[in-house]
Write a protein that holds these residues in place. Structure first.
Motif, PDB file in Angstrom:
ATOM      1  N   LYS A   1      -8.688   4.715  -5.840  1.00 49.31           N
ATOM      2  CA  LYS A   1      -7.962   5.978  -5.627  1.00 49.31           C
ATOM      3  C   LYS A   1      -8.180   6.967  -6.781  1.00 49.31           C
ATOM      4  CE  LYS A   1      -3.785   6.295  -3.892  1.00 49.31           C
ATOM      5  NZ  LYS A   1      -3.872   6.927  -2.572  1.00 49.31           N
TER       6      LYS A   1
ATOM      7  N   LYS B   1       0.831  -1.210   0.000  1.00 51.70           N
ATOM      8  CA  LYS B   1       0.000   0.000   0.000  1.00 51.70           C
ATOM      9  C   LYS B   1       0.864   1.258   0.000  1.00 51.70           C
ATOM     10  CE  LYS B   1      -3.903   2.072   2.469  1.00 51.70           C
ATOM     11  NZ  LYS B   1      -3.309   3.407   2.676  1.00 51.70           N
TER      12      LYS B   1
ATOM     13  N   ASP C   1       0.978   4.112  -2.894  1.00 53.09           N
ATOM     14  CA  ASP C   1       0.659   5.495  -2.523  1.00 53.09           C
ATOM     15  C   ASP C   1       1.774   6.454  -2.940  1.00 53.09           C
ATOM     16  OD1 ASP C   1      -1.728   4.654  -1.491  1.00 53.09           O
ATOM     17  OD2 ASP C   1      -1.075   4.682   0.614  1.00 53.09           O
TER      18      ASP C   1
END
Length: 845
Positions: free
Chosen positions: A585, A490, A494
C-alpha cells in the motif's frame, strides 16, 4: 555495625529501598508477604530480615527469599521445638525487651535504652554458630539516641545498632539525618595515614576483579548512584568506567570479619575492570565465567564453521546434545569420567542459557531464592524419566502444574512533599544504558555484511533467526498470494491507513516559502523528498503492521523514490502477510527478510540485492539501536537515522475526576512492552482511597493479561508520585520529557498548553495511548529516554530535506553589496569580497 530497618507502610521510606538493598542485614517492618516478595524481586536482594507472628508466616517469608525471620521471644519459645527441625539457627532471630539468653537463634534484638546491660549480655553470650559465623546482638535505642558515635562505640563492643530508615539519607548535606555511608563506615577500620579503606572489588560470583581504595565520600557516591565509585590516591574521586565505558552496577557492599577491608560486589560492564582490557587485574578470566563470555561472543560473532555457532543455529541439535550429555553423566562412574561428562553438560547447558539471554547471574539469583526456601517438593522424577531409569521405581502421581505467581503487582510510591530535591532528580533519571559492549558485538556484524553482502545476511539470518533462505530480498510488485488477509483485518488496516495518511499529508510543505528580505533580494525555501529510505519493522514471530504504517505512510506522502523495508522472517521464511500488505500500500520497492544489526547494515551499506539508503527509520531492540548509531557515525557510510531510542515509557497525570480503571489500563498498556519499560503516575491531589483504587486496578487487570510475567518485572521499578497541584505535575512531566503523556484531568484540553516536552500527548479519558499506536493518525515512533526535549516523533518532515534559494536583482545587489563586502573584510576572506566587488563595480560605473 548499623542494621537499617525499613517500615514498609511508610511511603516516604521507599526512596531508600534501592540504596539499603546493598547491605547484608536490612530489617523489614510491617510488610505483608506479597509486598516483601515484590521488594525482593525489585531489588534482587535475598538478605532481608522480616518479622513473623507465627511459624506459618515464617515459612512463607523464608520461601519468598527472606534470609532471617524475627520472632517475638514468647512466640519463638512456643515454637522452638518445631523450628529446630525445620531450619538452622542462622535463619532465626528473636526480639525482646530485656537481655535474655536464647538457644537456637543467631541474633537477639534488644529493645532498650540500657546500653551497658546489652554490652554485658553480648560479652557473656558471644559464640560461634553451628554452621559458621558468630552470634550477633542488636540494640534498638530510642531514636534520639541513635548517632554515628553510638554505632561506633557499641560496635567496638560487638553490639550492632538498629537504625530506622526514617533517620537515614543518601544526601551528604542533610545534617538532620545520618548519612548511610557514614553509618556503614562507623565500625570499619583503617590504619592508613590517609584514612582510606582497602577495598576488594569482586563480581557476582565473588571472583576478585581488583584492589582499590575507598573514602567516606566515594562510598557515599556509590550508594547514592548505585555504581562503583572509589578513591584514587592520585586523582581523587574515581567514577569507574566514566571515561572508558567499563562501568559497574553496585550489587552489595560489606566488610570482612575484622572490619578492616571493604568488599564491593558489582556487575562489571564493558571490556573489564583492568586498564589492560582484561576482566580482572589478575589476568584473563577462567572457568565458567570465561566460558560464558566466550559463548556470548560466539553467539554474536562466531567464526565460520564454528561448532558453537551451529548449536546456536540449530535448536534441535542443542536439545539432543544436552540430553545426550545428561545421560552420559548419569552413566559415568569414576571421578575423572564424572568430571569430564559434567563439564560437557555444563557447556551445552550454558549454551542453551546464552541462547535464551540467560546469564550466570540470573542462574545464581534463582539458586539463592531456592536456597532460602524451607518447604520442599517430593523430588520425584517425572514418569517418562522414571521409566528410563535402570532401577524400577514405584508409580508416582503426575507432576503438579507449576505454581502461578499471584503476588501483588504494585508500583513504588512517593510523595512530592516528603522527598528531597535530590530524590526528585533521581526519579527523573532513566536506567543507565551501557552501549559499549553492545556496540562491540554489533560492529563486527555490520563489517561482515559490508564485506560479504547478501551471503553475510543469509548467514546471520541462519544463525540468529534460525531460518534458511535462498532469497532474502523480495521486490515489488509483491505476490498477492502472500498478502491474503481476512476481511476484518484488511478493513482495520485500511481505516488506520486512511487516518494516518490524512494526518501526515497535512504536515507536508506543499508550497515554496518566499520572503523578500529587502527590495531586490528574494529568499525561498522548498522541500524535496529524501530519495531512498530504509524502514526497520521488528517482527519475526510478532505481527507489526502498525509500525509499517507509521513509517511507510510518511515516506509515501513525502514522495521518497525508494522505500526499503527490513523485517525478520517467520520460521518458514515468509514475511508476515499484514506487513507485506502495508508494504504494498505504501509503495515499497524492496522488502528485506532480515532483522537485527545485519538488516541495518544491509540498508546502510547496500548489498547486491538491497539498495543503499540515505536515512534509516524505525524502532528495535538494543542491537538495532546500536547498529543505527554505528551506521550514523560511520562517515564513509553517509546515512542518517531518525532518533536515538531507549525503552518504551508512559507518564500519566490523573486528578480526582479520573477513572481508576482507565488510568490503570493506560499504565499497563506500556508496562507490557518489556521488563525495562518506564511507567509513571503523577497523582494530583488524589485521596488515599482513589489512589488505592488505581493500585488495585493495576494488580487486577495485570493478573488477567497474557503478558503478566513481563508486567511483574516492569511495574515494581515504576512509580507513582503524589502532589498537590497540576502546576507541580506539569513541571515534573516537562522535566521528565516522556515518550507518551496521558492526561486524565477534569480539564485535560486546558492542560495541553502547559506541555513543553513530550513525544505525543493523549488528552482526556477517551484518548488511550493505544489509539496513537494504531489508528488515530498520529505517529507512534516517538523519542524515549528523555529525548523528547530535543527530538520530534517520526513525521513527514523527517522524510524530506529543505533547500533554500536566493535571487537578487541589480537593485538588490546594489543595496546589499557594501554590507557583504564589509563583513568579508572583517573575516579576512578576500575572495568572498571580490565576488561582490566585480559585480558592483559594473553596476556603479
Amino acid at each position: 555495625m548499623f542494621v537499617p530497618s525499613i517500615d514498609l507502610v511508610d511511603a516516604s521510606q521507599a526512596s531508600l529501598y534501592s540504596s539499603l538493598s546493598f547491605f547484608g542485614s536490612v530489617i523489614l517492618k510491617n510488610g505483608q508477604v506479597d509486598q516483601i516478595k515484590s521488594l525482593i524481586n525489585q531489588t534482587g536482594s535475598t538478605l532481608y530480615w522480616a518479622y513473623a507472628k507465627s511459624v506459618d508466616e515464617a515459612v512463607q517469608l523464608w520461601d519468598v527469599g527472606v534470609l532471617k525471620v524475627i520472632f517475638d521471644l514468647d512466640v519463638y519459645q512456643q515454637a522452638q521445638q518445631e523450628l529446630a527441625g525445620m531450619v538452622s539457627e542462622d535463619r532465626i532471630a528473636v526480639t525482646t525487651g530485656s537481655p535474655v539468653a536464647v538457644q537456637g537463634v543467631s541474633t537477639v534484638i534488644v529493645v532498650t535504652s540500657d546500653v551497658d546491660a546489652v554490652k554485658t549480655f553480648a560479652a557473656d553470650n558471644a559464640g560461634l554458630l553451628a554452621h559458621g559465623g558468630e552470634k550477633t546482638f542488636v540494640v534498638a535505642l530510642e531514636e534520639s539516641s541513635v548517632s554515628i558515635d553510638a554505632i561506633a562505640t557499641l560496635g567496638a563492643d560487638h553490639v550492632d545498632v538498629l537504625v530506622p530508615a526514617s533517620l537515614l539519607t543518601t544526601a551528604t548535606d542533610d545534617t538532620s539525618k545520618l548519612n548511610i555511608a557514614e553509618a556503614f563506615l562507623a565500625t570499619a577500620k583503617t590504619d592508613r595515614p590517609d584514612g582510606l579503606y582497602t577495598t576488594m572489588v569482586v563480581d557476582e560470583f565473588n571472583k576478585a576483579l581488583g584492589l582499590v581504595y575507598s573514602s567516606k565520600q566515594s562510598v557515599a557516591e556509590s550508594i547514592r548512584l548505585g555504581q562503583g565509585v572509589y578513591q584514587s590516591r592520585g586523582r581523587g574521586l574515581w567514577h569507574k568506567g566514566l571515561t572508558s565505558g567499563a562501568t559497574q552496577t553496585l550489587k552489595r557492599i560489606d566488610y570482612d570479619c575484622d572490619g578492616d577491608a571493604l568488599r564491593f560486589v558489582v556487575e562489571q560492564h564493558g571490556a573489564g575492570f583492568c586498564h589492560l582490557n582484561t576482566r580482572t587485574c589478575f589476568g584473563a578470566d577462567s572457568g565458567i565465567t570465561a566460558l560464558e563470555k566466550t559463548l556470548k561472543e560466539r553467539k554474536n560473532n562466531a567464526p565460520e564453521g564454528s561448532y558453537t555457532a551451529r548449536l546456536f543455529g540449530d535448536a534441535k541439535l542443542l536439545r539432543a546434545k544436552i540430553m545426550e550429555e545428561a545421560e552420559e553423566l548419569c552413566d559415568a562412574t569414576d571421578k575423572e569420567e564424572v568430571a569430564w561428562e559434567a563439564a560437557d553438560l555444563i557447556y551445552f547447558a550454558l549454551t542453551k542459557c546464552v541462547s535464551a539471554g540467560v546469564s550466570l547471574a540470573d542462574i545464581e539469583k534463582n539458586l539463592n531464592k531456592k536456597a532460602r526456601k524451607v518447604t520442599r517438593r517430593a523430588g520425584n522424577a517425572k514418569p517418562k524419566w522414571e521409566e528410563k531409569s535402570a532401577t524400577p521405581a514405584a508409580p508416582t502421581p503426575a507432576a503438579a502444574p507449576a505454581a502461578v505467581d499471584t503476588g501483588r503487582i504494585e508500583m513504588m510510591k512517593f510523595d512530592l512533599t516528603s522527598i528531597s530535591k535530590q530524590k526528585r532528580d533521581e526519579l527523573l533519571l532513566r536506567p543507565i544504558i551501557d552501549s559499549t559492549e553492545i556496540i562491540k558485538r554489533v560492529t563486527p556484524i555490520m563489517q561482515e555484511v559490508r564485506k560479504g553482502g547478501d551471503a553475510a545476511i543469509r548467514n546471520f539470518t541462519r544463525q540468529f533467526d534460525r531460518v534458511e533462505l535462498e532469497q532474502h530480498t523480495i521486490t515489488a510488485p509483491f505476490d498477492p498470494a502472500q498478502m491474503e488477509l481476512d476481511p476484518a483485518t484488511k478493513a482495520a488496516i485500511d481505516q488506520a491507513y486512511d487516518n494516518i495518511y490524512k494526518f501526515h499529508d497535512a504536515q507536508l510543505d506543499k508550497e515554496t516559502l518566499v520572503v523578500e528580505t529587502m527590495p531586490g533580494v528574494v529568499c525561498s525555501r522548498f522541500s524535496r523528498p529524501i530519495e531512498r529510505v530504509g524502514l526497520y519493522v521488528p517482527g519475526g514471530t510478532a505481527v507489526l503492521p502498525s509500525t509499517t504504517l507509521m513509517l511507510g505512510i510518511p515516506a509515501k506522502v513525502a514522495g521518497c523514490r525508494d522505500i526499503v523495508i527490513a523485517t525478520p522472517p517467520r520460521s518458514d521464511g515468509s514475511v508476515v502477510p499484514e506487513v507485506l500488505y502495508v508494504a504494498h500500500k505504501v509503495g515499497a520497492s524492496h522488502v528485506v527478510k532480515a532483522g537485527g544489526a545485519q538488516a541495518v547494515a544491509a540498508m546502510a551499506y547496500g548489498t547486491e540485492t538491497v539498495p543503499k539508503v540515505d536515512k534509516i527509520f524505525g524502532p528495535g531492540n538494543q542491537y538495532v539501536t546500536a547498529a543505527k548509531m554505528v551506521a550514523q557515525n560511520d562517515t564513509s557510510c553517509l546515512v542518517a537515522i531518525d532518533m536515538p531510542a531507549g525503552p518504551s515509557e508512559v507518564l500519566v497525570i490523573a486528578d480526582m475526576s479520573s477513572n481508576p480503571a482507565y488510568v490503570a489500563a493506560d499504565l499497563l498498556s506500556q508496562a507490557e512492552h518489556g521488563a525495562d519499560s518506564q511507567v509513571v503516575l503523577l497523582a494530583v491531589d488524589l485521596t488515599e482511597e482513589h489512589l488505592k483504587k488505581i493500585e488495585d486496578e493495576v494488580h487486577d487487570q495485570a493478573m488477567a493479561l497474557p503478558r503478566c510475567d513481563i508486567i511483574r518485572k516492569s511495574i515494581p521499578h515504576s512509580f507513582s508520585l503524589s502532589m498537590k497541584t497540576l502546576e507541580e505535575a506539569m513541571e515534573f512531566s516537562n522535566d521528565y520529557a516522556p515518550e507518551h503523556l496521558i492526561l486524565h484531568l477534569e480539564d485535560a484540553p486546558g492542560a495541553v498548553c502547559k506541555v513543553e516536552n513530550a513525544g505525543s500527548v493523549f488528552v482526556g479519558q477517551y484518548s488511550p495511548e493505544s489509539f496513537g499506536d494504531y489508528a488515530s493518525g498520529t505517529n507512534h515512533t516517538l523519542p524515549t529516554y528523555g529525548y523528547s526535549r530535543m527530538y520530534s516523533g517520526v513525521n513527514t518532515n523527517g522524510f524530506v530535506k529543505h533547500i533554500t534559494s536566493q535571487e537578487c536583482t541589480a537593485e538588490g545587489m546594489d543595496r546589499l553589496a557594501d554590507t557583504v563586502m564589509r563583513l568579508a573584510e572583517i573575516e579576512g576572506l578576500d575572495a568572498h569580497r571580490n565576488a561582490v566587488a566585480v559585480r558592483v563595480k559594473d553596476l556603479r560605473k
